[in-house]
Scaffold this active site. Structure first.
Site, short mmCIF file in Angstrom:
data_model
loop_
_atom_site.label_atom_id
_atom_site.label_comp_id
_atom_site.label_asym_id
_atom_site.label_seq_id
_atom_site.Cartn_x
_atom_site.Cartn_y
_atom_site.Cartn_z
N ARG A 32 0.82 -1.22 0.00
CA ARG A 32 0.00 0.00 0.00
C ARG A 32 0.85 1.27 0.00
O ARG A 32 0.44 2.29 0.55
CB ARG A 32 -0.96 0.03 1.19
N ARG A 36 -3.09 6.93 0.72
CA ARG A 36 -3.54 8.14 1.42
C ARG A 36 -2.56 8.79 2.36
O ARG A 36 -2.76 9.92 2.77
CB ARG A 36 -4.83 7.82 2.19
N ARG A 45 -6.31 12.25 -6.04
CA ARG A 45 -7.59 11.57 -5.80
C ARG A 45 -8.73 12.59 -5.74
O ARG A 45 -9.80 12.37 -6.31
CB ARG A 45 -7.50 10.79 -4.49
N ASP A 82 -6.84 -2.09 -7.41
CA ASP A 82 -7.42 -2.72 -6.21
C ASP A 82 -7.79 -4.16 -6.52
O ASP A 82 -8.12 -4.49 -7.66
CB ASP A 82 -8.66 -1.95 -5.73
N TYR A 156 -15.49 -10.72 -0.28
CA TYR A 156 -16.13 -9.44 -0.64
C TYR A 156 -17.32 -9.67 -1.59
O TYR A 156 -18.34 -9.00 -1.48
CB TYR A 156 -15.12 -8.48 -1.28
O1 CP3 Z 1 -0.15 -1.41 -2.53
C1 CP3 Z 1 -0.39 -0.44 -3.28
O2 CP3 Z 1 0.06 0.69 -3.09
C2 CP3 Z 1 -1.18 -0.70 -4.54
C3 CP3 Z 1 -2.57 -0.46 -4.49
C4 CP3 Z 1 -3.53 -1.32 -3.69
C5 CP3 Z 1 -4.76 -0.82 -3.22
N1 CP3 Z 1 -5.47 -1.85 -2.68
C6 CP3 Z 1 -5.21 0.58 -3.33
C7 CP3 Z 1 -6.28 1.07 -2.44
C8 CP3 Z 1 -3.47 -2.69 -3.35
C9 CP3 Z 1 -2.37 -3.70 -3.57
C10 CP3 Z 1 -4.71 -3.00 -2.72
C11 CP3 Z 1 -5.07 -4.35 -2.26
C12 CP3 Z 1 -6.30 -4.58 -1.50
N2 CP3 Z 1 -7.51 -3.95 -1.62
C13 CP3 Z 1 -6.46 -5.59 -0.53
C14 CP3 Z 1 -5.40 -6.60 -0.17
C15 CP3 Z 1 -4.35 -6.05 0.72
C16 CP3 Z 1 -4.82 -5.67 2.09
O3 CP3 Z 1 -4.68 -4.51 2.43
O4 CP3 Z 1 -5.31 -6.56 2.80
C17 CP3 Z 1 -7.77 -5.52 -0.05
C18 CP3 Z 1 -8.39 -6.40 1.03
C19 CP3 Z 1 -8.44 -4.48 -0.75
C20 CP3 Z 1 -9.86 -4.07 -0.63
C21 CP3 Z 1 -9.96 -2.66 -0.22
N3 CP3 Z 1 -9.68 -1.58 -1.01
C22 CP3 Z 1 -10.40 -2.17 1.03
C23 CP3 Z 1 -10.81 -3.03 2.21
C24 CP3 Z 1 -10.37 -0.77 0.97
C25 CP3 Z 1 -10.85 0.21 1.99
C26 CP3 Z 1 -10.01 0.20 3.21
C27 CP3 Z 1 -8.76 1.00 2.99
O5 CP3 Z 1 -7.68 0.51 3.32
O6 CP3 Z 1 -8.91 2.13 2.55
C28 CP3 Z 1 -9.86 -0.42 -0.33
C29 CP3 Z 1 -9.62 0.93 -0.85
C30 CP3 Z 1 -8.23 1.25 -1.34
N4 CP3 Z 1 -7.48 0.45 -2.15
C31 CP3 Z 1 -7.51 2.45 -1.10
C32 CP3 Z 1 -6.29 2.34 -1.78
C33 CP3 Z 1 -5.19 3.36 -1.87
C34 CP3 Z 1 -8.02 3.63 -0.31
C35 CP3 Z 1 -9.03 4.31 -1.18
C36 CP3 Z 1 -9.04 5.79 -1.00
O7 CP3 Z 1 -8.23 6.47 -1.62
O8 CP3 Z 1 -9.89 6.24 -0.23
#
Ligand code: CP3
Length: 347
Positions: A32, A36, A45, A82, A156
């Site tokens: 990640r 943010r 964003r 994502d 999900y």
């Molecule tokens: O790693 C990186 O920088 C690459 C991008 C990436 C995102 N999501 C961007 C994202 C990766 C590899 C993921 C994987 C992901 N997404 C997982 C597996 C890894 C983990 O963290 O367990 C899962 C379960 C998700 C599903 C997901 N996406 C959730 C549960 C959420 C909301 C919670 C949160 O952490 O914000 C997201 C949103 C998300 N995906 C954001 C980002 C940068 C935040 C969105 C925003 O900008 O508001």
């Protein structure tokens, strides 16, 4: 000049480590790392109006992929996207509301898989993002693609959102294993296509995120984590030989060795609950590992961070090791703590 025009001999420490070559100093990237906690991410964003708009705009998503590389010079860049893009391409609607987690609808508790209308064209902008990012990364930086693993993605799709212990999906899998197997198989099939598409577009390695692998009983872990991931690894290896695959079964604990041996992944992500010294002793010699600093130690900084980093660095005296967190970086993590991490890891 594009990266592809450079000679093959450019040394990529992260890719070399994934191929089993230990480096003097471990290469480093953070799960990640695009997100943010970076002001430049929050600005882009806001300009694009939301996560999905950002992730489906190849120019903007490639820019977000590159942001942490420009700022910190990590050894790896991970595609900005994502894991829920796969359910979206399978025909569920996807939204990321401000302040709440992602939502998928209709849920597979209310609708059958066969009632969805797949639209794989939804993945096209992601391949375009990979191509753009590949063309502008520094030569020594490795570009990582990724996807969610079938079990985690299914949690999900079934519940329509994140849940505390994936109870609805675990119960579904017990109550109707045939229907659940069809869901897992469909996710696995599309995941192979999706990762092969990312690799064809320039990804040099790929990570399978199984964030909720830790909620399963041993039998369910075998059936819903090891089996489908083994199938994905075998299919990708046949189609994209030589491209390393990192498995990240978060929470696998004592099932980690079975995961490594049963799936055949090239490298293993270790979450922060694992003792790295015990993990090193338990895993097959030579298998590259990645991890496993607690993201909360990075958030906290100071002594907790210094000690946590030292402990991870000391844990793998011989094994190929990639420095990373045990899970994604938290959104309130100070940038100065990431800089301190890099100073300590790079010595
Ligand atoms: O790693 C990186 O920088 C690459 C991008 C990436 C995102 N999501 C961007 C994202 C990766 C590899 C993921 C994987 C992901 N997404 C997982 C597996 C890894 C983990 O963290 O367990 C899962 C379960 C998700 C599903 C997901 N996406 C959730 C549960 C959420 C909301 C919670 C949160 O952490 O914000 C997201 C949103 C998300 N995906 C954001 C980002 C940068 C935040 C969105 C925003 O900008 O508001």
């Amino acid at each position: 000049m594009g990266r592809r025009a450079l000679p093959d001999s450019v040394h990529k420490p992260l890719l070399a480590t994934l191929r089993g070559e230990r480096q003097d100093r471990p290469p480093v990237w953070l799960m990640r790392q695009a997100g943010r906690y970076l002001p430049e991410y929050r600005a882009l964003r806001a300009e694009k109006g939301g996560f999905l708009a950002l992730a489906t705009d190849p120019e903007a998503a490639a820019e977000v992929t590159l942001q942490p590389i420009r700022r910190f010079g990590f050894d790896g860049a991970i595609l900005f996207s994502d894991i829920l893009m796969v359910p979206w391409a399978m025909g569920q609607e996807l939204s990321f509301g401000a302040g709440e987690g992602p939502r998928l609808s209709p849920t597979l508790l209310t609708r059958k898989l066969a009632e969805l209308s797949p639209d794989v064209a939804r993945l096209a902008p992601i391949y375009a993002t990979v191509r753009r990012a590949a063309a502008s990364l520094p030569a020594a930086t490795t570009l990582l693609g990724f996807a969610g693993s079938p079990w985690t993605v299914a949690t999900y799709m079934v519940a329509g959102q994140g849940s505390k212990d994936q109870a609805e999906t675990r119960a579904f899998a017990y109550a109707d294993p045939v229907a659940f197997a069809a869901i897992v198989d469909a996710i696995a099939d599309l995941t192979v296509e999706y990762l092969a598409g990312q690799i064809a577009s320039g990804a040099e390695a790929a990570q399978l995120f199984d964030s909720w692998a830790g909620s399963l009983s041993p039998e369910q872990f075998e059936r819903w984590v090891i089996e489908p991931n083994a199938r994905i690894v075998a299919a990708l290896r046949a189609r994209c030989p030589g491209v390393p695959i990192i498995g990240f079964p978060k929470g696998a604990g004592d099932k980690l060795r079975a995961y490594a041996e049963g799936t055949g992944v090239d490298a293993l992500g270790l979450d922060e609950t694992l003792d790295p010294v015990l993990a090193d002793a338990m895993l097959p010699p030579g298998l590259p590992v990645q991890g496993n600093l607690d993201p909360l130690a990075l958030l906290t900084g100071g002594e907790a961070l210094t000690r946590g980093i030292a402990r991870v660095l000391a844990a793998f005296p011989e094994r190929p090791h990639i420095f990373n967190l045990g899970h994604g970086i938290g959104q309130h993590t100070p940038i100065a703590h990431v800089e301190a991490l890099l100073r300590q890891v790079r010595g």
